[in-house]
Design a protein around this motif. Structure first.
Motif, mmCIF file in Angstrom:
data_model
loop_
_atom_site.group_PDB
_atom_site.id
_atom_site.type_symbol
_atom_site.label_atom_id
_atom_site.label_comp_id
_atom_site.label_asym_id
_atom_site.label_seq_id
_atom_site.Cartn_x
_atom_site.Cartn_y
_atom_site.Cartn_z
ATOM 1 N N SER A 1 0.825 -1.214 0.000
ATOM 2 C CA SER A 1 0.000 0.000 0.000
ATOM 3 C C SER A 1 0.858 1.263 0.000
ATOM 4 N N ARG A 2 2.098 1.188 0.503
ATOM 5 C CA ARG A 2 2.984 2.338 0.485
ATOM 6 C C ARG A 2 3.524 2.639 -0.902
ATOM 7 N N LEU A 3 3.434 1.656 -1.812
ATOM 8 C CA LEU A 3 3.967 1.849 -3.167
ATOM 9 C C LEU A 3 2.966 2.505 -4.090
ATOM 10 N N ASN A 4 1.726 2.764 -3.588
ATOM 11 C CA ASN A 4 0.690 3.440 -4.375
ATOM 12 C C ASN A 4 0.384 2.714 -5.686
ATOM 13 N N LEU A 5 0.205 1.400 -5.604
ATOM 14 C CA LEU A 5 -0.125 0.606 -6.790
ATOM 15 C C LEU A 5 -1.616 0.689 -7.092
ATOM 16 N N LEU A 6 -1.955 0.433 -8.354
ATOM 17 C CA LEU A 6 -3.364 0.333 -8.722
ATOM 18 C C LEU A 6 -3.981 -0.904 -8.067
ATOM 19 N N ALA B 1 -3.336 -4.335 -9.871
ATOM 20 C CA ALA B 1 -1.940 -4.744 -9.728
ATOM 21 C C ALA B 1 -1.641 -5.149 -8.289
ATOM 22 N N ARG B 2 -2.244 -4.413 -7.320
ATOM 23 C CA ARG B 2 -1.985 -4.727 -5.918
ATOM 24 C C ARG B 2 -2.542 -6.109 -5.552
ATOM 25 N N ILE B 3 -3.767 -6.395 -6.023
ATOM 26 C CA ILE B 3 -4.357 -7.699 -5.725
ATOM 27 C C ILE B 3 -3.567 -8.808 -6.404
ATOM 28 N N ALA B 4 -3.129 -8.557 -7.647
ATOM 29 C CA ALA B 4 -2.325 -9.562 -8.347
ATOM 30 C C ALA B 4 -1.026 -9.820 -7.601
ATOM 31 N N ALA B 5 -0.424 -8.745 -7.083
ATOM 32 C CA ALA B 5 0.811 -8.915 -6.312
ATOM 33 C C ALA B 5 0.550 -9.726 -5.057
ATOM 34 N N VAL B 6 -0.599 -9.492 -4.412
ATOM 35 C CA VAL B 6 -0.947 -10.268 -3.216
ATOM 36 C C VAL B 6 -1.143 -11.738 -3.573
ATOM 37 N N VAL B 7 -1.775 -11.999 -4.724
ATOM 38 C CA VAL B 7 -1.962 -13.384 -5.161
ATOM 39 C C VAL B 7 -0.616 -14.071 -5.345
ATOM 40 N N VAL B 8 0.319 -13.389 -6.022
ATOM 41 C CA VAL B 8 1.651 -13.964 -6.219
ATOM 42 C C VAL B 8 2.332 -14.209 -4.883
ATOM 43 N N ALA B 9 2.182 -13.256 -3.966
ATOM 44 C CA ALA B 9 2.796 -13.417 -2.651
ATOM 45 C C ALA B 9 2.195 -14.594 -1.898
ATOM 46 N N VAL B 10 0.865 -14.767 -2.012
ATOM 47 C CA VAL B 10 0.208 -15.897 -1.358
ATOM 48 C C VAL B 10 0.721 -17.219 -1.919
ATOM 49 N N VAL B 11 0.885 -17.289 -3.238
ATOM 50 C CA VAL B 11 1.396 -18.521 -3.856
ATOM 51 C C VAL B 11 2.809 -18.805 -3.369
ATOM 52 N N ILE B 12 3.632 -17.758 -3.292
ATOM 53 C CA ILE B 12 5.004 -17.944 -2.812
ATOM 54 C C ILE B 12 4.985 -18.426 -1.362
ATOM 55 N N LEU B 13 4.127 -17.826 -0.541
ATOM 56 C CA LEU B 13 4.029 -18.245 0.858
ATOM 57 C C LEU B 13 3.590 -19.702 0.972
ATOM 58 N N MET B 14 2.599 -20.094 0.167
ATOM 59 C CA MET B 14 2.125 -21.471 0.212
ATOM 60 C C MET B 14 3.224 -22.444 -0.195
ATOM 61 N N GLY B 15 3.989 -22.069 -1.241
ATOM 62 C CA GLY B 15 5.091 -22.929 -1.658
ATOM 63 C C GLY B 15 6.173 -23.017 -0.607
ATOM 64 N N ALA B 16 6.498 -21.870 0.007
ATOM 65 C CA ALA B 16 7.549 -21.862 1.036
ATOM 66 C C ALA B 16 7.133 -22.684 2.250
ATOM 67 N N ILE B 17 5.867 -22.552 2.667
ATOM 68 C CA ILE B 17 5.388 -23.328 3.814
ATOM 69 C C ILE B 17 5.424 -24.820 3.517
ATOM 70 N N SER B 18 5.061 -25.191 2.293
ATOM 71 C CA SER B 18 5.079 -26.608 1.926
ATOM 72 C C SER B 18 6.492 -27.170 1.960
ATOM 73 N N VAL B 19 7.459 -26.429 1.390
ATOM 74 C CA VAL B 19 8.843 -26.918 1.342
ATOM 75 C C VAL B 19 9.425 -27.027 2.746
ATOM 76 N N ILE B 20 9.207 -25.984 3.544
ATOM 77 C CA ILE B 20 9.769 -25.988 4.890
ATOM 78 C C ILE B 20 9.151 -27.100 5.736
ATOM 79 N N SER B 21 7.840 -27.249 5.633
ATOM 80 C CA SER B 21 7.184 -28.304 6.418
ATOM 81 C C SER B 21 7.652 -29.687 5.977
#
Length: 511
Positions: A382-387, A390-410
């Motif tokens: 939100s500090r980057l003043n994205l549309l 684009a902001r929701i798409a970035a959140v989706v990508v971040a969620v996918v990365i988090l899900m992948g990272a949690i799976s690998v670590i677990s």
């Protein structure tokens, strides 16, 4: 007609149709109303044995027909070396015919069927059985004593009876009594005859149409049983079956009719010493599987054009999908009557589905972790003043990365349950993170806590209801109940009263 009345009429119609179809499937098609119900399926094997005369062989076995007190689910034939096999209909009977160009020595043929016992019902009329009676010829002087014995039994039974049925009971009882002199005289004259043969002979002398019923008693783990015989007489209006040993009318509950009337049970050409023996074994099978077998035989449209006709893989998918309306009903009840606030209307239902696959505690831990990390990432974006897109798409990508990272670590840590994180709907989680961040900024962190807690509480309650074994059984085996569920939702949608949370909110006014 006002909209409110239309809603109640439509809801009542949906509930009536859904409940009616459910009752029909349970009572008429045999689908179990509760999980864990089993039915006894009797497997009957008929073994035909004879000695071939080293030439062409042909064997014909009478097959059982459908009967109201028993239902045939499946049948199989087995005959090693007999390529010529077919089923023919002759003299109102179905017969299995085996043929072989040349055979010698002992031959064995098998016919196997699965049957279930159905609720008691009267026998259907036999198939055009003749009512002609051929009286025995007993006019010679040397047979005078036998004729008088038969007449004595008939007269004695006639005097002690009021109609054909009671007369038959008295006559059969006398013929089964080994202390009766007239009975013993008849049996001594017809030395090679069985009790049923003598019964038929005396009934013919009394001018009562009668025939033999061949069958067997269904008892578990019985082998090489010979066929049992019952009698069936015509009383002027109906055919009535009798037990020959005691003269009681009616078919025994566990008696399976193999042949009703007819000439012979087995005919063999090109062989000798032929006989038929039966083996019986009982198997307890889930009632739903039995109902599916039964309805497949009858081609019931309600089952033929249903989820059961889909491949197994698709059935397993629909088993989960059919639980979604139940979760939706839980959300409606909790929001309309209780007043719980959630993040999104039916997001808790999707979470409940994810909890079904991941288990509750694992799913809650993963969801809270992703939500906290996602909110932290969303506040930075939100500090980057994205549309917005684009902001929701970035959140989706971040969620996918988090899900992948949690799976690998677990996986590296040996936590296998966390690998089911892929069942979480990532788009819904991304939207939830976006919505929570907006609520945080516009209202307060407390409101975020209330909505998040409400969503998790509704999701847990929906998960608890959706994983109930009775709910799972009803939704999958009686999907017609979804119509009734829709009617209930329509009725709830007309509620305009206070919610429980509002009663607490306005408690000061009440005081």
């Amino acid at each position: 007609m006002s909209p409110r009345i239309q809603v109640y009429v439509l809801a009542g119609l949906l509930i009536f149709i859904g409940a009616g179809l459910t009752i029909y499937k349970n009572t008429e098609l045999g689908f179990p109303l509760f999980p864990g119900e089993y039915r006894t399926v009797w497997t009957i094997e008929a073994k035909v044995e004879f000695i071939a005369d080293d030439g062409p062989v042909k064997a014909a076995l009478t097959l059982p027909r459908a009967q109201q007190n028993m239902e045939i689910l499946d049948e199989t034939f087995s005959s090693s070396g007999y390529g010529g096999f077919n089923t023919v209909q002759a003299d109102n009977e179905y017969r299995a015919v085996w043929a072989r160009r040349s055979a010698s020595g002992t031959q064995s043929l098998f016919y196997q069927l699965d049957v279930i016992q159905t609720p008691e019902a009267a026998l259907k009329p036999p198939l055009n059985l003749s009512l002609k009676v051929q009286k025995p010829l007993l006019d010679a002087r040397e047979q005078e004593a036998v004729r008088l014995a038969i007449e004595s039994l008939i007269k004695h039974a006639h005097d002690r009876s009021s109609d054909t049925k009671s007369f038959t009971t008295q006559l059969l009882t006398a013929l089964a009594d080994k202390h009766n002199q007239d009975r013993n005289l008849i049996f001594n004259y017809y030395k090679a005859s069985s009790l049923v043969d003598i019964d038929l002979l005396v009934l013919a002398a009394a001018e009562i149409p009668a025939h033999r019923i061949r069958g067997l008693y269904l008892e578990d783990d019985r082998r090489r049983l010979p066929p049992e015989d019952l009698l069936e007489i015509y009383d002027g209006e109906h055919w009535v079956a009798f037990e020959p040993t005691n003269g009681l009318p009616g078919i025994p509950k566990n008696f399976f009719i193999w042949q009703r009337g007819g000439k012979s049970l087995l005919d063999v050409e090109g062989g000798s010493d032929s006989r038929v023996t039966f083996s019986v074994i009982a198997n307890d099978i889930p009632a739903r599987d039995v109902a599916l077998l039964s309805t497949n035989q009858q081609k019931e449209a309600l089952v033929d054009f249903s989820i059961y006709s889909l491949p197994i893989e698709q059935q397993s998918i629909f088993k989960l999908i059919l639980l979604v309306p139940v979760g939706a009903l839980v959300v409606v009840l909790l929001r309309v009557f209780v007043g719980l606030r959630t993040s999104g209307t039916f997001m808790p239902v999707l979470l409940a589905i994810a909890f079904i696959e991941t288990h509750l505690l694992t799913g809650l831990s993963i969801f809270v972790l992703i939500l906290v990390l996602g909110l932290w990432i969303r506040f930075y974006l939100s500090r980057l003043n994205l549309l917005l897109v684009a902001r929701i798409a970035a959140v989706v990508v971040a969620v996918v990365i988090l899900m992948g990272a949690i799976s690998v670590i677990s996986y590296k840590l040996g936590i296998q349950q966390a690998l089911t994180i892929t069942f979480f709907p990532m788009i819904i989680i991304a939207w939830t993170i976006e919505r929570m961040s907006i609520v945080w900024e516009e209202d307060s962190p407390f409101e975020v806590f209330i909505q998040s807690g409400g969503s998790l509480l509704v999701a847990v309650i929906a998960w608890w209801v959706m994983t109930n074994r009775y709910i799972e059984h009803w939704t999958f085996n009686f999907p017609e109940l979804l119509l009734a569920l829709l009617g209930i939702i329509l009725i709830v949608g007309n509620y305009t009263g206070y919610r429980l949370s509002e009663l607490a909110r306005f408690r000061q006014l009440i005081r």
